[in-house]
Scaffold this motif. Structure first.
Motif, short mmCIF file in Angstrom:
data_model
loop_
_atom_site.label_atom_id
_atom_site.label_comp_id
_atom_site.label_asym_id
_atom_site.label_seq_id
_atom_site.Cartn_x
_atom_site.Cartn_y
_atom_site.Cartn_z
N GLY A 1 0.79 -1.22 0.00
CA GLY A 1 0.00 0.00 0.00
C GLY A 1 0.82 1.27 0.00
O GLY A 1 0.45 2.26 0.64
N SER A 2 1.94 1.26 -0.73
CA SER A 2 2.78 2.46 -0.77
C SER A 2 2.11 3.55 -1.62
O SER A 2 1.23 3.27 -2.44
CB SER A 2 4.15 2.12 -1.38
OG SER A 2 4.00 1.70 -2.73
N ALA A 3 2.55 4.79 -1.40
CA ALA A 3 1.96 5.92 -2.13
C ALA A 3 2.45 5.98 -3.57
O ALA A 3 1.68 6.29 -4.49
CB ALA A 3 2.29 7.23 -1.41
N ASN A 4 3.71 5.67 -3.83
CA ASN A 4 4.29 5.81 -5.17
C ASN A 4 4.50 4.47 -5.87
O ASN A 4 5.02 4.44 -6.98
CB ASN A 4 5.62 6.58 -5.10
CG ASN A 4 5.42 8.01 -4.65
OD1 ASN A 4 4.47 8.68 -5.06
ND2 ASN A 4 6.29 8.49 -3.76
N GLY A 5 4.12 3.36 -5.25
CA GLY A 5 4.15 2.06 -5.91
C GLY A 5 5.50 1.38 -5.88
O GLY A 5 6.53 1.96 -5.52
N THR A 6 5.49 0.10 -6.28
CA THR A 6 6.69 -0.73 -6.38
C THR A 6 6.77 -1.27 -7.80
O THR A 6 5.76 -1.69 -8.37
CB THR A 6 6.64 -1.90 -5.38
OG1 THR A 6 6.51 -1.37 -4.05
CG2 THR A 6 7.89 -2.75 -5.46
N TYR A 7 7.98 -1.26 -8.37
CA TYR A 7 8.16 -1.65 -9.77
C TYR A 7 9.17 -2.80 -9.83
O TYR A 7 10.22 -2.76 -9.16
CB TYR A 7 8.66 -0.47 -10.60
CG TYR A 7 7.64 0.65 -10.71
CD1 TYR A 7 6.85 0.79 -11.84
CD2 TYR A 7 7.48 1.56 -9.67
CE1 TYR A 7 5.92 1.81 -11.94
CE2 TYR A 7 6.54 2.58 -9.75
CZ TYR A 7 5.76 2.70 -10.90
OH TYR A 7 4.84 3.71 -10.99
N ILE A 8 8.85 -3.83 -10.64
CA ILE A 8 9.73 -4.97 -10.86
C ILE A 8 10.14 -4.96 -12.33
O ILE A 8 9.28 -5.09 -13.22
CB ILE A 8 9.05 -6.31 -10.51
CG1 ILE A 8 8.54 -6.28 -9.06
CG2 ILE A 8 10.01 -7.46 -10.72
CD1 ILE A 8 9.62 -6.11 -8.02
N ASN A 9 11.44 -4.75 -12.57
CA ASN A 9 11.96 -4.67 -13.94
C ASN A 9 11.18 -3.63 -14.75
O ASN A 9 10.76 -3.88 -15.88
CB ASN A 9 11.91 -6.04 -14.62
CG ASN A 9 12.73 -7.08 -13.89
OD1 ASN A 9 13.80 -6.79 -13.36
ND2 ASN A 9 12.23 -8.31 -13.82
N HIS A 10 10.94 -2.47 -14.11
CA HIS A 10 10.27 -1.31 -14.70
C HIS A 10 8.77 -1.54 -14.92
O HIS A 10 8.11 -0.68 -15.52
CB HIS A 10 10.92 -0.91 -16.03
CG HIS A 10 12.38 -0.63 -15.93
ND1 HIS A 10 12.89 0.51 -15.32
CD2 HIS A 10 13.46 -1.34 -16.34
CE1 HIS A 10 14.21 0.49 -15.38
NE2 HIS A 10 14.59 -0.63 -15.99
#
Length: 259
Positions: A218-227
């Motif tokens: 639930g982060s504000a700016n999100g999580t990215y895996i390999n873009h």
């Protein structure tokens, strides 16, 4: 949990694809009785056992007392079965049989005795001696046990500062974020540049056997895996070389490594 129809892997509720083989997962809905998540094609709720299928016309008619098939005539009762004629003994049955009398005593057949060869004439087979080059079984067992006890060490390499972070080996859930009063982070990124884009409770890495999974919490700016953005509620199985981005813009980036 949602079981993958392809590899039987258990995925968290709400997942859209299998985290192990990336197969699309069946859609889920809520049980009308208890509200538990169930698959849309399920017949019964796995939580409360409620029937999820509509009642058949026969069941509706039985419960309401109405005819489920109006206008259809009742079936006629079949005629009673005809009793078979009694059997009459034929004249030939009274004639004496030409077959031999089975009640007559039969002479016993002498048993055939098979003589065994003398013990000294039997060929003795001696197994070949074990080669001296073969290692003892105990040594092989100890070597395999040592191999099984070896564990993989996981690390995160911060790309922007070339800093290596060892993942705690004794934890099954590793929290990534910044200091807070609710869930203190196991990996604190507040000292890295551009840490303002990372939430205080940002992502978790879960350890299950020899597999490592990451999920956004639930982060504000999100999580990215390999873009690619990682949807909230989905997990991604980490492999060596995966690029983990905390927040947008690839400003806080880690490389996952195993040794």
């Amino acid at each position: 949990m949602i079981v993958c129809p392809n590899c039987n892997h258990q995925n968290p509720d709400g997942a859209a694809q299998c985290e192990a083989c990336y197969t699309p997962l069946p859609a889920t809905t809520a049980c009308p009785n208890c509200g538990a998540p169930v698959q849309t094609d399920a017949t019964f709720c796995g939580q409360c056992g409620s029937n999820l299928r509509p009642s058949s016309p026969g069941e509706v008619g039985a419960s309401t007392g109405l005819d489920p098939f109006p206008g259809v005539p009742d079936l006629m009762a079949p005629d009673p079965l005809v009793a078979p004629d009694p059997l009459v003994a034929s004249p030939q049955s009274s004639m004496p049989s030409s077959s031999p009398d089975v009640s007559a005593p039969v002479a016993p057949v002498p048993a055939t005795v098979v003589s065994q060869p003398p013990a000294q004439e039997q060929a003795s087979v001696t197994p070949p001696a074990a080669s001296s080059s073969t290692p003892p079984a105990s040594a092989a067992t100890s070597g395999s046990s040592k191999t099984q006890l070896q564990q993989q060490n996981a690390r995160l390499l911060h790309v922007q500062t070339d800093t290596m972070i060892e993942l705690p080996a004794q934890l099954s859930v590793i929290h990534i974020g910044k200091p807070n009063d609710q869930i203190p982070p196991d990996i604190d990124v507040s000292g890295f540049p551009n840490s303002e884009i990372v939430s205080r409770i940002h992502a978790d890495i879960r350890v299950e056997g020899d597999a490592f999974y990451i999920e956004d919490v639930g982060s504000a700016n999100g999580t990215y895996i390999n873009h690619n953005p990682l949807p909230s509620g989905n997990r991604h199985r980490l492999r060596t070389g995966d690029r983990i981005g905390l927040g947008k813009g690839d400003k806080m980036t880690f490389l996952f490594q195993l040794s």
